[in-house]
Design a protein around this motif. Structure first.
Motif, PDB file in Angstrom:
ATOM      1  N   GLU A  85      -4.146 -25.509  31.175  1.00  0.00           N
ATOM      2  CA  GLU A  85      -5.396 -25.014  31.769  1.00  0.00           C
ATOM      3  C   GLU A  85      -6.492 -26.067  31.698  1.00  0.00           C
ATOM      4  OE1 GLU A  85      -6.773 -21.463  29.942  1.00  0.00           O
ATOM      5  OE2 GLU A  85      -4.974 -20.313  30.428  1.00  0.00           O
ATOM      6  N   LYS A  86      -6.708 -26.606  30.502  1.00  0.00           N
ATOM      7  CA  LYS A  86      -7.826 -27.525  30.282  1.00  0.00           C
ATOM      8  C   LYS A  86      -7.597 -28.881  30.935  1.00  0.00           C
ATOM      9  CE  LYS A  86      -9.183 -25.383  25.890  1.00  0.00           C
ATOM     10  NZ  LYS A  86      -9.298 -25.571  24.416  1.00  0.00           N
ATOM     11  N   ARG A  87      -6.367 -29.392  30.812  1.00  0.00           N
ATOM     12  CA  ARG A  87      -6.103 -30.749  31.282  1.00  0.00           C
ATOM     13  C   ARG A  87      -5.827 -30.800  32.774  1.00  0.00           C
ATOM     14  NH1 ARG A  87      -1.950 -33.850  27.602  1.00  0.00           N
ATOM     15  NH2 ARG A  87      -3.630 -33.350  26.128  1.00  0.00           N
ATOM     16  N   TYR A  88      -5.138 -29.780  33.283  1.00  0.00           N
ATOM     17  CA  TYR A  88      -4.692 -29.825  34.680  1.00  0.00           C
ATOM     18  C   TYR A  88      -5.261 -28.703  35.547  1.00  0.00           C
ATOM     19  CZ  TYR A  88      -1.294 -32.933  32.492  1.00  0.00           C
ATOM     20  OH  TYR A  88      -0.701 -33.935  31.779  1.00  0.00           O
ATOM     21  N   ASN A  89      -6.009 -27.788  34.933  1.00  0.00           N
ATOM     22  CA  ASN A  89      -6.621 -26.682  35.678  1.00  0.00           C
ATOM     23  C   ASN A  89      -5.578 -25.863  36.444  1.00  0.00           C
ATOM     24  OD1 ASN A  89      -8.970 -25.252  36.335  1.00  0.00           O
ATOM     25  ND2 ASN A  89      -9.100 -26.244  38.346  1.00  0.00           N
ATOM     26  N   LEU A  90      -4.395 -25.664  35.812  1.00  0.00           N
ATOM     27  CA  LEU A  90      -3.303 -24.960  36.483  1.00  0.00           C
ATOM     28  C   LEU A  90      -3.559 -23.463  36.602  1.00  0.00           C
ATOM     29  CD1 LEU A  90      -0.096 -26.716  35.128  1.00  0.00           C
ATOM     30  CD2 LEU A  90      -0.804 -26.524  37.509  1.00  0.00           C
ATOM     31  N   LEU A  91      -4.230 -22.890  35.627  1.00  0.00           N
ATOM     32  CA  LEU A  91      -4.544 -21.465  35.647  1.00  0.00           C
ATOM     33  C   LEU A  91      -6.043 -21.279  35.452  1.00  0.00           C
ATOM     34  CD1 LEU A  91      -1.697 -19.983  33.406  1.00  0.00           C
ATOM     35  CD2 LEU A  91      -1.746 -20.077  35.898  1.00  0.00           C
ATOM     36  N   GLN A  92      -6.553 -20.211  36.048  1.00  0.00           N
ATOM     37  CA  GLN A  92      -7.974 -19.880  35.869  1.00  0.00           C
ATOM     38  C   GLN A  92      -8.068 -18.457  35.311  1.00  0.00           C
ATOM     39  OE1 GLN A  92      -7.009 -21.112  39.217  1.00  0.00           O
ATOM     40  NE2 GLN A  92      -7.239 -23.103  38.212  1.00  0.00           N
ATOM     41  N   PRO A  93      -8.064 -18.332  33.990  1.00  0.00           N
ATOM     42  CA  PRO A  93      -8.148 -16.990  33.405  1.00  0.00           C
ATOM     43  C   PRO A  93      -9.452 -16.304  33.762  1.00  0.00           C
ATOM     44  CG  PRO A  93      -8.507 -18.679  31.738  1.00  0.00           C
ATOM     45  CD  PRO A  93      -8.054 -19.387  32.972  1.00  0.00           C
ATOM     46  N   ILE A 121     -13.489 -11.123  27.127  1.00  0.00           N
ATOM     47  CA  ILE A 121     -12.122 -11.353  26.663  1.00  0.00           C
ATOM     48  C   ILE A 121     -11.306 -11.930  27.826  1.00  0.00           C
ATOM     49  CG2 ILE A 121     -10.011 -10.266  25.794  1.00  0.00           C
ATOM     50  CD1 ILE A 121     -11.808  -8.154  24.487  1.00  0.00           C
ATOM     51  N   ARG A 122     -10.615 -13.035  27.554  1.00  0.00           N
ATOM     52  CA  ARG A 122      -9.817 -13.701  28.582  1.00  0.00           C
ATOM     53  C   ARG A 122      -8.587 -12.863  28.950  1.00  0.00           C
ATOM     54  NH1 ARG A 122      -9.630 -19.596  28.270  1.00  0.00           N
ATOM     55  NH2 ARG A 122      -7.380 -19.430  28.014  1.00  0.00           N
ATOM     56  N   TYR A 123      -8.244 -12.847  30.244  1.00  0.00           N
ATOM     57  CA  TYR A 123      -7.011 -12.219  30.686  1.00  0.00           C
ATOM     58  C   TYR A 123      -6.517 -12.898  31.953  1.00  0.00           C
ATOM     59  CZ  TYR A 123      -9.517  -9.723  34.430  1.00  0.00           C
ATOM     60  OH  TYR A 123     -10.244  -9.415  35.539  1.00  0.00           O
ATOM     61  N   TYR A 124      -5.246 -12.617  32.305  1.00  0.00           N
ATOM     62  CA  TYR A 124      -4.608 -13.225  33.468  1.00  0.00           C
ATOM     63  C   TYR A 124      -4.076 -12.118  34.368  1.00  0.00           C
ATOM     64  CZ  TYR A 124      -4.648 -17.265  30.365  1.00  0.00           C
ATOM     65  OH  TYR A 124      -5.032 -18.272  29.514  1.00  0.00           O
ATOM     66  N   ASP A 125      -4.075 -12.352  35.682  1.00  0.00           N
ATOM     67  CA  ASP A 125      -3.554 -11.355  36.617  1.00  0.00           C
ATOM     68  C   ASP A 125      -2.115 -11.699  37.015  1.00  0.00           C
ATOM     69  OD1 ASP A 125      -3.841 -13.474  38.355  1.00  0.00           O
ATOM     70  OD2 ASP A 125      -5.590 -12.646  39.389  1.00  0.00           O
ATOM     71  N   LEU A 126      -1.535 -10.864  37.888  1.00  0.00           N
ATOM     72  CA  LEU A 126      -0.146 -11.060  38.298  1.00  0.00           C
ATOM     73  C   LEU A 126       0.067 -12.389  39.019  1.00  0.00           C
ATOM     74  CD1 LEU A 126       0.997  -7.541  39.535  1.00  0.00           C
ATOM     75  CD2 LEU A 126       2.158  -8.936  37.831  1.00  0.00           C
ATOM     76  N   SER A 127      -0.910 -12.811  39.803  1.00  0.00           N
ATOM     77  CA  SER A 127      -0.755 -14.079  40.516  1.00  0.00           C
ATOM     78  C   SER A 127      -0.701 -15.245  39.538  1.00  0.00           C
ATOM     79  CB  SER A 127      -1.894 -14.265  41.519  1.00  0.00           C
ATOM     80  OG  SER A 127      -3.142 -14.350  40.861  1.00  0.00           O
ATOM     81  N   SER A 128      -1.440 -15.155  38.431  1.00  0.00           N
ATOM     82  CA  SER A 128      -1.381 -16.201  37.401  1.00  0.00           C
ATOM     83  C   SER A 128      -0.007 -16.230  36.740  1.00  0.00           C
ATOM     84  CB  SER A 128      -2.460 -15.960  36.341  1.00  0.00           C
ATOM     85  OG  SER A 128      -3.753 -16.123  36.877  1.00  0.00           O
ATOM     86  N   PHE A 129       0.526 -15.035  36.465  1.00  0.00           N
ATOM     87  CA  PHE A 129       1.866 -14.958  35.875  1.00  0.00           C
ATOM     88  C   PHE A 129       2.908 -15.565  36.808  1.00  0.00           C
ATOM     89  CE2 PHE A 129       5.781 -12.296  35.973  1.00  0.00           C
ATOM     90  CZ  PHE A 129       6.384 -12.848  34.854  1.00  0.00           C
ATOM     91  N   GLN A 130       2.835 -15.217  38.101  1.00  0.00           N
ATOM     92  CA  GLN A 130       3.790 -15.753  39.068  1.00  0.00           C
ATOM     93  C   GLN A 130       3.679 -17.270  39.155  1.00  0.00           C
ATOM     94  OE1 GLN A 130       3.380 -14.200  43.043  1.00  0.00           O
ATOM     95  NE2 GLN A 130       5.385 -14.951  43.664  1.00  0.00           N
ATOM     96  N   LYS A 131       2.452 -17.777  39.182  1.00  0.00           N
ATOM     97  CA  LYS A 131       2.268 -19.224  39.259  1.00  0.00           C
ATOM     98  C   LYS A 131       2.841 -19.911  38.021  1.00  0.00           C
ATOM     99  CE  LYS A 131      -1.138 -22.880  39.968  1.00  0.00           C
ATOM    100  NZ  LYS A 131      -2.563 -23.220  40.205  1.00  0.00           N
ATOM    101  N   LEU A 132       2.624 -19.317  36.847  1.00  0.00           N
ATOM    102  CA  LEU A 132       3.123 -19.919  35.615  1.00  0.00           C
ATOM    103  C   LEU A 132       4.651 -19.944  35.594  1.00  0.00           C
ATOM    104  CD1 LEU A 132       2.310 -21.211  32.949  1.00  0.00           C
ATOM    105  CD2 LEU A 132       2.340 -18.939  31.904  1.00  0.00           C
ATOM    106  N   LEU A 133       5.288 -18.887  36.096  1.00  0.00           N
ATOM    107  CA  LEU A 133       6.751 -18.890  36.214  1.00  0.00           C
ATOM    108  C   LEU A 133       7.219 -20.040  37.096  1.00  0.00           C
ATOM    109  CD1 LEU A 133       7.804 -15.143  36.706  1.00  0.00           C
ATOM    110  CD2 LEU A 133       8.305 -16.587  34.743  1.00  0.00           C
ATOM    111  N   ASN A 134       6.539 -20.227  38.229  1.00  0.00           N
ATOM    112  CA  ASN A 134       6.930 -21.289  39.160  1.00  0.00           C
ATOM    113  C   ASN A 134       6.698 -22.680  38.570  1.00  0.00           C
ATOM    114  OD1 ASN A 134       7.770 -19.542  41.186  1.00  0.00           O
ATOM    115  ND2 ASN A 134       5.758 -19.455  42.164  1.00  0.00           N
TER     116      ASN A 134
END
Length: 299
Positions: free
Chosen positions: A28-36, A43-56
């Protein structure tokens, strides 16, 4: 109550993808891959699109792509690249990831699409051993850690059960067995986890054996009637949660006394509950197996 889980903590993502929370934070910090996102209470959380992206992202990384390279790809390019790599490598992890995503979204279409794609390349036996078993093992862990709800588990289990039934019916309709040995498949009282036993039934029928499938929660005393009809019976049972560990040995001894000692019958057993059992000290006519494959290979 809505049981659909569509927001995830970083711990949930770790459980679902196998990527450590520390690594996710670095990405997240180095590459900005996810935006919680953040709740009203910050409180930080992630949605389904974040989960799908992380799987990929994880899939591409496992297949030789550096995170620094993946981070330069557009949002639309990542899933298309995943498909290209999966088609080229014929890898199973992509299919498992797709089925996990189908589970989280309660997405029937994605489940069937993934399964139909697998069927063009693999036998049903391959799919069960290499896709469904690893998926079910992961789902069991996810359920234990509250990452998914029982509804998710039942959704996927129900679909896998459907596929076993369909494939069993296809081969049963063509079966012409002359086997003198009869296999009787059952689960002990209060045991309802039957997918493993159902697949054993499928493989027995596929190999031309006579199999009688009785299913869930069968008292041992109810099995005595079958011995009036068949001379050579192998009972097969799968123990996932029942009987309890402290009662397991007693169950086997009572089964032996009631059904095996005075009859030409045997009992073959497998399942999670056997982990604490001394396999070298079982009654003479009871045989344990480490897994389904070892049972089938002994035929």
């Amino acid at each position: 109550m809505n049981n659909i889980k569509n927001t995830f903590s970083i711990k949930d993502l770790e459980n679902l993808t196998g990527i450590k929370a520390h690594t996710i934070r670095i990405w997240e910090k180095r590459y900005n891959l996810l935006q919680p996102k953040r709740t009203e209470t910050n409180i930080r959380y992630y949605d389904l699109s974040s989960f799908q992206k992380l799987l990929n992202v994880s899939y591409l990384n496992d297949n030789g792509y550096k995170i620094s390279k993946i981070a330069t790809l557009s949002e639309s390019k990542i899933p298309s690249l995943v498909r290209e790599v999966a088609e080229a490598n014929n890898t199973e992890s992509h299919a498992i990831n797709s089925l996990k995503l189908a589970m989280l979204n309660f997405d029937l279409g994605l489940f069937y699409k993934t399964y139909d794609s697998l069927k063009t390349e693999k036998t049903f036996e391959d799919i069960f051993y290499n896709i469904f078993i690893p998926l079910l093992e992961e789902i069991g862990l996810l359920w234990q850690t509250d990452t998914i709800t029982p509804a998710h588990e039942h959704f996927v289990s129900g679909l896998i059960r459907q596929k076993i039934l369909v494939n069993t019916e296809l081969i049963q309709a063509k079966q012409d067995n002359n086997s003198k040995q009869t296999f009787v498949l059952f689960l002990p009282e209060n045991e309802i986890h039957e997918l493993g036993l159902m697949f054993v039934n499928y493989q027995l029928i596929e190999k031309g054996y006579q199999a009688i499938y009785l299913g869930q929660s069968i008292p041992a005393s109810n099995l005595k009637d079958l011995q009036n009809y068949y001379d050579d019976i192998v009972f097969i049972s799968y123990f996932t949660i029942k009987p309890n560990t402290e009662d397991f040995r007693k169950y086997l001894e009572e089964f032996d006394d009631m059904l095996l000692k005075k009859h030409n019958s045997k009992l073959w057993i497998l399942g999670r509950m056997l982990e604490g059992v001394d396999n070298h000290n079982l009654p003479k006519k009871i045989k344990s197996f480490k897994n389904i494959a070892s049972l089938i290979s002994s035929l």
